[in-house]
Design a protein around this motif. Sequence first.
Motif, PDB file in Angstrom:
ATOM      1  N   PRO A 152       0.919  -1.260   0.153  1.00 13.56           N
ATOM      2  CA  PRO A 152       0.072   0.133   0.042  1.00 13.56           C
ATOM      3  C   PRO A 152       0.874   1.364  -0.086  1.00 13.56           C
ATOM      4  N   VAL A 153       0.177   2.182  -0.482  1.00 18.53           N
ATOM      5  CA  VAL A 153       1.123   3.615  -0.627  1.00 18.53           C
ATOM      6  C   VAL A 153       0.437   4.524   0.703  1.00 18.53           C
ATOM      7  N   ASP A 154       1.443   5.379   0.812  1.00 20.45           N
ATOM      8  CA  ASP A 154       1.151   6.223   2.150  1.00 20.45           C
ATOM      9  C   ASP A 154       0.308   7.544   1.512  1.00 20.45           C
ATOM     10  N   LYS A 155       0.136   8.766   2.372  1.00 21.75           N
ATOM     11  CA  LYS A 155      -0.425   9.905   1.871  1.00 21.75           C
ATOM     12  C   LYS A 155       0.046  10.662   0.694  1.00 21.75           C
ATOM     13  N   LYS A 156       1.478  10.329   0.489  1.00 20.83           N
ATOM     14  CA  LYS A 156       2.111  11.076  -0.560  1.00 20.83           C
ATOM     15  C   LYS A 156       2.325  10.169  -1.981  1.00 20.83           C
ATOM     16  N   ARG A 157       1.416   8.924  -1.895  1.00 23.92           N
ATOM     17  CA  ARG A 157       1.400   7.892  -2.889  1.00 23.92           C
ATOM     18  C   ARG A 157       2.637   7.438  -3.103  1.00 23.92           C
ATOM     19  N   ARG A 158       3.558   7.095  -2.078  1.00 23.78           N
ATOM     20  CA  ARG A 158       4.789   6.702  -2.078  1.00 23.78           C
ATOM     21  C   ARG A 158       4.633   5.133  -1.087  1.00 23.78           C
ATOM     22  N   MET A 159       5.307   4.171  -1.697  1.00 28.55           N
ATOM     23  CA  MET A 159       5.234   2.979  -0.959  1.00 28.55           C
ATOM     24  C   MET A 159       5.409   3.052   0.519  1.00 28.55           C
ATOM     25  N   ASP A 160       4.727   2.770   1.246  1.00 37.36           N
ATOM     26  CA  ASP A 160       4.616   2.923   2.746  1.00 37.36           C
ATOM     27  C   ASP A 160       5.582   1.919   3.374  1.00 37.36           C
ATOM     28  N   LEU A 161       6.642   2.482   3.991  1.00 34.23           N
ATOM     29  CA  LEU A 161       7.722   1.514   4.167  1.00 34.23           C
ATOM     30  C   LEU A 161       7.384   0.844   5.411  1.00 34.23           C
ATOM     31  N   GLN A 162       6.519   1.545   6.372  1.00 37.79           N
ATOM     32  CA  GLN A 162       6.141   0.570   7.663  1.00 37.79           C
ATOM     33  C   GLN A 162       5.553  -0.636   7.038  1.00 37.79           C
ATOM     34  N   GLN A 163       4.557  -0.447   6.323  1.00 42.25           N
ATOM     35  CA  GLN A 163       3.712  -1.776   5.611  1.00 42.25           C
ATOM     36  C   GLN A 163       4.846  -2.744   5.003  1.00 42.25           C
TER      37      GLN A 163
END
Length: 171
Positions: free
Chosen positions: A106-117
């Motif tokens: 999934p992506v974060d708010k900035k549409r980047r790969m969510d590193l935590q996920q």
Amino acid sequence: SNQGAAVFEMGPFGTAAEKAVIQEMGKLIGWRDGGFAGIGTHGGTLANVTALLAARNNRYPQFWKEGTGNLPSLKPAVMTSADSHYCIARACGILGIGTSQLIKVPVDKKRRMDLQQAKQILQNSKKNGLDVFAIVGSACTTPTGSFDNLRGISQLAKENGIWFHVDGAHG
């Protein structure tokens, strides 16, 4: 020139031009002559297939000769952003990894790969029968033009002994 370039004698002009372009590209990003190599491709799909082929063969050297017969019990898998280009899935299919082994983070708010996920998914991958051998970051994604956190992904890959490839989807 449309010459084959499998060996220098088949396409001396094309081979020389490719080497020159790769060296110039390296200079543009600060790499010194002779300290790197590359392959020119005519498009993004072939570039990603080539990169994931190198990653696959690096992790599973027997794959070329034996196919999937003698792979470890874990299925080979690739991680990428949910917004990555469709050709990453295509490459997984072409290379015999299977599109179902492409893990879309999934992506974060900035549409980047969510590193935590991504970290959590990576930790759970072996429990789910998957061996993540490559992570693909996007610079940038085709839907939104977002750049993944390449430094963060690089660090995650390094910490876990995983091949890191960056898909340069846009010029």
